[in-house]
Design an enzyme around this catalytic site. Structure first.
Site, PDB file in Angstrom:
ATOM      1  N   TYR A 163      44.590  44.788  29.176  1.00  0.00           N
ATOM      2  CA  TYR A 163      43.260  45.409  29.092  1.00  0.00           C
ATOM      3  C   TYR A 163      43.201  46.521  30.128  1.00  0.00           C
ATOM      4  O   TYR A 163      43.608  46.345  31.272  1.00  0.00           O
ATOM      5  CB  TYR A 163      42.178  44.368  29.379  1.00  0.00           C
ATOM      6  CG  TYR A 163      40.775  44.940  29.414  1.00  0.00           C
ATOM      7  CD1 TYR A 163      40.152  45.388  28.243  1.00  0.00           C
ATOM      8  CD2 TYR A 163      40.069  45.038  30.613  1.00  0.00           C
ATOM      9  CE1 TYR A 163      38.864  45.909  28.273  1.00  0.00           C
ATOM     10  CE2 TYR A 163      38.779  45.560  30.648  1.00  0.00           C
ATOM     11  CZ  TYR A 163      38.186  45.995  29.474  1.00  0.00           C
ATOM     12  OH  TYR A 163      36.913  46.512  29.503  1.00  0.00           O
ATOM     13  N   ASP A 258      48.545  50.266  35.826  1.00  0.00           N
ATOM     14  CA  ASP A 258      47.130  49.930  35.960  1.00  0.00           C
ATOM     15  C   ASP A 258      47.021  48.774  36.942  1.00  0.00           C
ATOM     16  O   ASP A 258      47.202  47.608  36.581  1.00  0.00           O
ATOM     17  CB  ASP A 258      46.546  49.577  34.592  1.00  0.00           C
ATOM     18  CG  ASP A 258      45.057  49.251  34.683  1.00  0.00           C
ATOM     19  OD1 ASP A 258      44.516  49.267  35.811  1.00  0.00           O
ATOM     20  OD2 ASP A 258      44.447  48.975  33.636  1.00  0.00           O
ATOM     21  N   LYS A 286      38.280  47.127  41.376  1.00  0.00           N
ATOM     22  CA  LYS A 286      38.058  45.757  41.852  1.00  0.00           C
ATOM     23  C   LYS A 286      38.141  45.629  43.385  1.00  0.00           C
ATOM     24  O   LYS A 286      37.196  45.993  44.059  1.00  0.00           O
ATOM     25  CB  LYS A 286      38.982  44.795  41.104  1.00  0.00           C
ATOM     26  CG  LYS A 286      38.657  44.833  39.586  1.00  0.00           C
ATOM     27  CD  LYS A 286      39.167  43.680  38.766  1.00  0.00           C
ATOM     28  CE  LYS A 286      38.526  43.687  37.394  1.00  0.00           C
ATOM     29  NZ  LYS A 286      39.382  44.100  36.289  1.00  0.00           N
TER      30      LYS A 286
HETATM   31  C1  LIG Z   1      39.027  45.131  35.141  1.00  0.00           C
HETATM   32  C2  LIG Z   1      40.123  45.986  34.659  1.00  0.00           C
HETATM   33  C3  LIG Z   1      39.894  47.280  34.168  1.00  0.00           C
HETATM   34  C4  LIG Z   1      38.507  47.821  33.956  1.00  0.00           C
HETATM   35  O1  LIG Z   1      37.815  47.962  35.127  1.00  0.00           O
HETATM   36  P1  LIG Z   1      36.201  48.051  35.062  1.00  0.00           P
HETATM   37  O2  LIG Z   1      35.819  48.302  36.485  1.00  0.00           O
HETATM   38  O3  LIG Z   1      35.747  46.744  34.520  1.00  0.00           O
HETATM   39  O4  LIG Z   1      35.868  49.179  34.163  1.00  0.00           O
HETATM   40  C5  LIG Z   1      40.971  48.059  33.853  1.00  0.00           C
HETATM   41  N1  LIG Z   1      42.228  47.596  33.981  1.00  0.00           N
HETATM   42  C6  LIG Z   1      42.487  46.363  34.432  1.00  0.00           C
HETATM   43  C7  LIG Z   1      43.905  45.909  34.576  1.00  0.00           C
HETATM   44  C8  LIG Z   1      41.452  45.506  34.763  1.00  0.00           C
HETATM   45  O5  LIG Z   1      41.722  44.257  35.166  1.00  0.00           O
END
Ligand SMILES: *Cc1c(COP(=O)(O)O)cnc(C)c1O
Length: 447
Positions: A163, A258, A286
């Site tokens: 994701y 990511d 995060k």
């Molecule tokens: C949480 C997450 C996102 C999205 O971040 P948001 O702040 O919720 O938009 C993108 N990539 C990864 C790997 C994530 O865990």
């Protein structure tokens, strides 16, 4: 009113009150559903995957959160990762209060942005330049645009089960039959946009090589979670990470790690340091926001210089680099740099996964678990999954049962079998033991 009538009235009232003593969580959820679609502002919060009523939290402190009924839980979600130092760490709260007292935002540069950008570049050597945004979704969406602008190519590659936020080109699943064209995984995403995304199997180095052999010169970027944490936890095979770096270099594609989840979560140098892989671009979020909306993307200078106002790839944000969010991030990043911080997280995560595994084994329950740094995965399965398909074949019903039993026992796990879990530096060995004891009691009456 006669004395009798008054008594009946009082009793009736009392009865109605007792009768209405349903949970505040339920009341809040019922009311929320009237004004917020599904009653939540992000789908997984709705408990659809596990069933039941979502908890509404009123406060958190350290490793604990309290719901609307004032019931305490040991928290293994940590706001989906950011609360790596526990809820309401006094240093973070103080930093936020101090920053807020000086102004909530200016939409103009501030010194604290320079401070966090410099710190990020120092902690992650792959970052030569970095730009701040407000969410992981913005970071990944822009990293993709930047890679396209830099390479002049359109196609991107992602992996099933990873994701990367909710932008159009990333809400895509593998197309049936043809290898090349992805299909929308959400209504509202045009098929034409999804077709520009190729979706491959995680950990499948051979599949990656094949895709690049077929269309390597069309691929602008490969985006990957270096430890997949949005399909439960799937750890990368070393040869998969090596293949990613090789094919991208060979074909001039941009490798985007990511690290929105893994950054400052699996180690101080993120997954790139943990596994020794050098990306071209990195996305963060995060933990780096300490619980407030701060995120970032960065990487190679030659790529980052394509960004407006230096270059022709446009990106902007009214709230980007917000001083209060940056203050929370800086305070959190200061805490994680303390000696032994990640060793402690790793120990707690290992204590948890090993304790749960031993408890399940005692009662012959097919269960396993693993951790990477401060994140962990629990699987109702005989073997630890290494792909999306294997994650999907875990026993989801068993997880859901376990989830609700743990919730009753005062342990808050992610409300889905397909999410990773998180520990914080506020979790003590005693908290973990209490969690394992709760699981043991549940497993003892399993069947
Ligand atoms: C949480 C997450 C996102 C999205 O971040 P948001 O702040 O919720 O938009 C993108 N990539 C990864 C790997 C994530 O865990």
């Amino acid at each position: 009113m006669s004395e009798h009538a008054r008594r009946v009235f009082r009793l009736q009232n009392k009865f109605i009150k007792v009768f209405n003593m349903t949970s505040h969580n339920q009341e809040l959820f019922d009311a929320s559903q009237q004004v917020i679609p599904g009653g939540v502002n992000s789908p997984v919060r709705a408990f659809r995957s596990v069933g039941g009523t979502p908890l509404f939290f009123q406060r958190g402190r350290g490793a604990y959160v309290w719901d609307a009924d004032d019931k305490r839980y040991i928290d293994y979600v940590g706001s989906w990762g950011p609360m790596i130092a526990g809820h309401c760490h006094p240093d973070v709260v103080k930093a936020v209060q101090d920053a807020a007292a000086n102004g909530l935002g200016f939409g103009a540069p501030t010194a604290s942005e320079l401070e966090i950008a410099g710190l990020l570049c120092r902690l992650l050597p792959s970052l030569e330049m970095v730009r701040l945004v407000s969410s992981g979704t913005e970071a990944t969406m822009t990293a993709i645009r930047l890679a396209r602008g830099f390479t002049g190519r359109s196609r991107i590659v992602k992996f099933e089960g990873c994701y990367h936020g909710h932008s159009d080109g990333l809400l895509v699943k593998a197309g049936s039959g043809a290898l090349t064209f992805g299909q929308p995984s959400s209504s509202g995403v045009p098929a034409e946009i999804a077709a520009l995304t190729t979706v491959l199997d995680y950990n499948d180095a051979a599949g990656l090589e094949r895709a690049f052999a077929e269309m390597g010169d069309e691929i602008a970027a490969v985006i990957v979670e270096p430890v997949a944490g949005n399909m439960n936890l799937v750890a990368p095979r070393p040869e998969f990470l090596a293949a990613l770096r090789q094919v991208c270099t060979r074909h001039g594609a941009v490798l985007i790690l990511d690290e929105v989840m893994t950054g400052f979560r699996v180690s101080l140098q993120g997954a790139q340091g943990y596994y020794g892989i050098k990306p071209d671009l990195v996305t963060l979020g995060k933990v780096m926001g300490g619980g407030l909306p701060a995120a970032a993307f960065g990487g190679r200078r030659d790529i980052m210089q394509c960004l407006a106002p230096m270059g022709s790839v446009y990106q902007a944000g009214t709230l980007s680099g917000n001083p209060v969010a940056v203050a929370a991030g800086l305070a959190t990043l200061k805490l994680v740099q303390q000696e032994g911080f990640y060793e402690y997280l790793e120990q707690r995560a290992k204590q948890l996964t090993e304790g749960l595994t031993a408890a399940a084994e005692k009662y012959g329950i097919p269960f396993c678990a693993q951790s990477v740094g401060g994140m962990f995965g629990l699987y109702f399965s005989d073997a630890i999954p290494t792909s999306y398909a294997e994650v999907m074949s875990c026993d989801k019903e068993a997880f859901n049962r376990f989830f609700h039993a743990m919730l009753d026992a005062g342990v808050y796990l992610a409300p889905s079998a397909f999410e990773a879990g998180f520990v914080s530096s506020a979790h003590t060995a005693a908290d973990i033991d209490e969690t394992i004891a709760a699981a043991d009691a549940i497993f003892s009456g399993w069947k």
